[in-house]
Each structure stands twice: as structure tokens, then as C-alpha cells.
Motif scaffolding. Sequence first.
Motif, PDB file in Angstrom:
ATOM      1  N   GLN A   1      47.747  34.920  39.486  1.00  0.00           N
ATOM      2  CA  GLN A   1      48.476  34.219  38.435  1.00  0.00           C
ATOM      3  C   GLN A   1      49.935  34.673  38.381  1.00  0.00           C
ATOM      4  O   GLN A   1      50.850  33.855  38.230  1.00  0.00           O
ATOM      5  N   TYR A   2      50.157  35.963  38.543  1.00  0.00           N
ATOM      6  CA  TYR A   2      51.527  36.497  38.535  1.00  0.00           C
ATOM      7  C   TYR A   2      52.308  35.952  39.736  1.00  0.00           C
ATOM      8  O   TYR A   2      53.472  35.533  39.599  1.00  0.00           O
ATOM      9  N   ILE A   3      51.680  35.951  40.904  1.00  0.00           N
ATOM     10  CA  ILE A   3      52.335  35.424  42.105  1.00  0.00           C
ATOM     11  C   ILE A   3      52.686  33.954  41.929  1.00  0.00           C
ATOM     12  O   ILE A   3      53.791  33.513  42.283  1.00  0.00           O
ATOM     13  N   THR A   4      51.767  33.186  41.363  1.00  0.00           N
ATOM     14  CA  THR A   4      52.005  31.759  41.154  1.00  0.00           C
ATOM     15  C   THR A   4      53.229  31.523  40.279  1.00  0.00           C
ATOM     16  O   THR A   4      54.046  30.635  40.549  1.00  0.00           O
ATOM     17  N   HIS A   5      53.368  32.334  39.232  1.00  0.00           N
ATOM     18  CA  HIS A   5      54.485  32.156  38.293  1.00  0.00           C
ATOM     19  C   HIS A   5      55.804  32.706  38.829  1.00  0.00           C
ATOM     20  O   HIS A   5      56.868  32.341  38.331  1.00  0.00           O
ATOM     21  N   HIS A   6      55.756  33.580  39.832  1.00  0.00           N
ATOM     22  CA  HIS A   6      56.970  34.207  40.347  1.00  0.00           C
ATOM     23  C   HIS A   6      57.152  33.958  41.843  1.00  0.00           C
ATOM     24  O   HIS A   6      57.877  34.696  42.515  1.00  0.00           O
ATOM     25  N   LEU A   7      56.524  32.894  42.350  1.00  0.00           N
ATOM     26  CA  LEU A   7      56.496  32.662  43.789  1.00  0.00           C
ATOM     27  C   LEU A   7      57.886  32.532  44.404  1.00  0.00           C
ATOM     28  O   LEU A   7      58.113  32.932  45.548  1.00  0.00           O
TER      29      LEU A   7
ATOM     30  N   HIS B   1      54.445  46.618  39.033  1.00  0.00           N
ATOM     31  CA  HIS B   1      54.089  45.845  37.836  1.00  0.00           C
ATOM     32  C   HIS B   1      52.670  46.147  37.369  1.00  0.00           C
ATOM     33  O   HIS B   1      52.430  46.312  36.163  1.00  0.00           O
ATOM     34  N   PHE B   2      51.724  46.206  38.325  1.00  0.00           N
ATOM     35  CA  PHE B   2      50.319  46.396  37.962  1.00  0.00           C
ATOM     36  C   PHE B   2      49.886  47.862  38.015  1.00  0.00           C
ATOM     37  O   PHE B   2      48.738  48.180  37.686  1.00  0.00           O
ATOM     38  N   ARG B   3      50.790  48.752  38.450  1.00  0.00           N
ATOM     39  CA  ARG B   3      50.520  50.190  38.498  1.00  0.00           C
ATOM     40  C   ARG B   3      49.254  50.498  39.282  1.00  0.00           C
ATOM     41  O   ARG B   3      48.319  51.157  38.787  1.00  0.00           O
ATOM     42  N   ILE B   4      49.219  50.003  40.510  1.00  0.00           N
ATOM     43  CA  ILE B   4      48.085  50.234  41.399  1.00  0.00           C
ATOM     44  C   ILE B   4      48.616  50.765  42.726  1.00  0.00           C
ATOM     45  O   ILE B   4      49.810  50.679  43.017  1.00  0.00           O
ATOM     46  N   SER B   5      47.721  51.311  43.529  1.00  0.00           N
ATOM     47  CA  SER B   5      48.119  51.844  44.826  1.00  0.00           C
ATOM     48  C   SER B   5      48.259  50.725  45.849  1.00  0.00           C
ATOM     49  O   SER B   5      47.666  49.642  45.707  1.00  0.00           O
ATOM     50  N   ARG B   6      49.001  51.003  46.889  1.00  0.00           N
ATOM     51  CA  ARG B   6      49.153  50.030  47.970  1.00  0.00           C
ATOM     52  C   ARG B   6      47.802  49.731  48.630  1.00  0.00           C
ATOM     53  O   ARG B   6      47.504  48.577  48.963  1.00  0.00           O
ATOM     54  N   ALA B   7      46.991  50.771  48.806  1.00  0.00           N
ATOM     55  CA  ALA B   7      45.687  50.591  49.439  1.00  0.00           C
ATOM     56  C   ALA B   7      44.783  49.680  48.611  1.00  0.00           C
ATOM     57  O   ALA B   7      44.087  48.809  49.147  1.00  0.00           O
TER      58      ALA B   7
END
Length: 343
Positions: free
Chosen positions: A218-224, A237-243
Motif C-alpha cells: 500500500q505504501y509503495i502504491t501511494h509513493h510509486l 519507514h517500517f523499521r525493519i531489517s533488509r533481510a
Amino acid sequence: MASEEVFLSTEQIEPALRDQYWRDVTQPIADTTAVARRGGARLAGTLVSRMFGEMLLLRASFNAQEYRRDRRMIEQSSLDQYIVQFVQAGSLVGNFAGIDAQAHAGDIVVVDLGQSLSSRVDEGASFAVVVPRAELERATGGRNLHGEVLSANKGITHLLADYLVGMHRVAAHVSAPQAIVVQDALVMLLAAGLLGAPHAGGERISTQSDALRRRVVQYITHHLTDHDLGPESLIAHFRISRAHLYRVFEANGGVARFIRDHRLDLAYRALVDPRSSGQSIKEIALRHGFSSKDRFMHAVRQRFGVTVREIRMGDSKRKTIAHDLSCLHGHFARYAVPRKLSA
């Protein structure tokens, strides 16, 4: 021809040519081989194809066959829609990008043509519809649908099966505007069934990862079209690891590829839209998140197999299947045979 029904059948082909004929017919979708049996194995099948608005309706019967769709074929065919298939008779067992799933008579299975597949079918028959990716993913919140199976013992599955069969029966009498409404209704019905269904194999990804994927999509869709959209911005933005981010989008070749392909899909529509004819290639590239005209042109050629200028001139006959299903229908039309009166 795109609006007409076409009929294909190995029965009307010389026996010695039937295997190659059926392999050629199914080639845009999968590499097809016969299931080995005593006395040799031959491919046999019939296929009926018809355009229905933005969708393609397919009705098929077949003997026991094996299908393989790998990354090479995905790139070469450019097909990236979903096939929604009602198993009328027979059964299907397959591996859907690493997840095992099976469907039996009465079930409905979803195949993502943008992901790998290895499957086997028994002798049987099916009703199917090929639907655009964007609408179905929007309705399901970006859920990974590849290999999802709706069980025949569910009420929503019966409703969807009747709807699919009904679409095939009335297709010749439905106008283009009506077909769009029918497509919207199909997508909503399918989304309703999928939202209540377990993931294929029961272990596709964790509930947390599934929810994360929906939020990220959803984030990608809004900021494509944002130029800074990429793995780094999503990690922050989501505070997650690359892996973790990569695992969630592993079936798509990683999140960077997911973003690039969706940008290219959006840019493709702009290139073929007459309203964008006054815009330069550079303007379209920058407007859709690409940093330069050269990078954009290279990415287009890599994904679609044709140049930007060929797309604009309408010369991309071989590789525009992913964005105009009438091209796939046209492929089937080249192998059409006269329908027997008893068929």
C-alpha cells in the motif's frame, strides 16, 4: 479477431504433429510435457479463448500433463496477470514458487504468472479467466495469491464457480462497459473468498509478514513515483531489517524489483495513452520515478523486449502481452482450427 471466440484442438492435427502443436499453443504460459505412461505419452487438449473486456476467458480440456514456468519464461513472455481457474474435472498438484499446493474437482486455484510454477494435472477440464494484476492486488491488500486454493466445500467457492461458468456462457452477449462491471464483481467476490482462506500449504508466510507485506504494498502504491522510494526508504519507514524486507518480497525477486516492475507497468500505460503523446520520453521517465531517460529506456527494453519508441509507435507486437491480453488471444488465434459440429 480479438473479440471473437477461437477454438484449438489437437484432435484436428496430424497425430505426429500434435505434441509440438500443443506445446506451441501453451508456450506463452508454460513449457508443457506429457506425463510418461506405458506405450509412450502424447499431449492432447482443446482450448477455447475469448476476450471479455480487460479479461481473457479460457475453457480447456486436457490429458495428463506437466507444466513448468521458470524465471526465464516469465521474462520472455512478459505475462504478469493472475489466472483464476475453476477445476471442473481432474486435479492439479504443484509447487508455486516454493510452496506446495493441490486442487481437486470443484476447487478454484489462483496462479500468479509473475512467479515460478511447476505443476502436474490429471486428465480433466477447467474454466479460467486471466485478470489484470492491479485490480486483484488492490482488492486483496497486496497478499501473495500464488497457489491460493479455494476449497469446493466453501459456499463462496460454489458462488465463484457458478460466476466463472456464467461468464463463459454469456460472454458473447455482454457489451464492453458491462464486461468491466462483471470484472469488478468477480474481483470483489474473489477477494472475499481469499480473505477467509488459509495460505496454500498453511505456511506460506507468517501472519505478521503477510500483514507487513500488505502495508508495504500500500505504501509503495501511494509513493510509486517518488524518486527516493526504494529498499532504504522502506527499511527506515517500517523499521525493519533488509533481510526481513527481502524475505517478504522474495517471490517477486526482491522489493527493488517489485518497485521497478510496477513503475514500468505504470509508465507503459502512459506510453500507449494518446493523452501522453505530447510528453517526451524523459518527462515520462522522471514522472514515474526513474532517475534518467537512459535508465528508463534500458529498463523498458529489459522488461518488455521492445524499445520505448516501438511501444509508442505500436510496433511492440511480440512483447505487449502483459498489458494487452488481446495479444495472448491473438497468439491462440494463430493456432485455431475449425470447430466440429459435435464439439
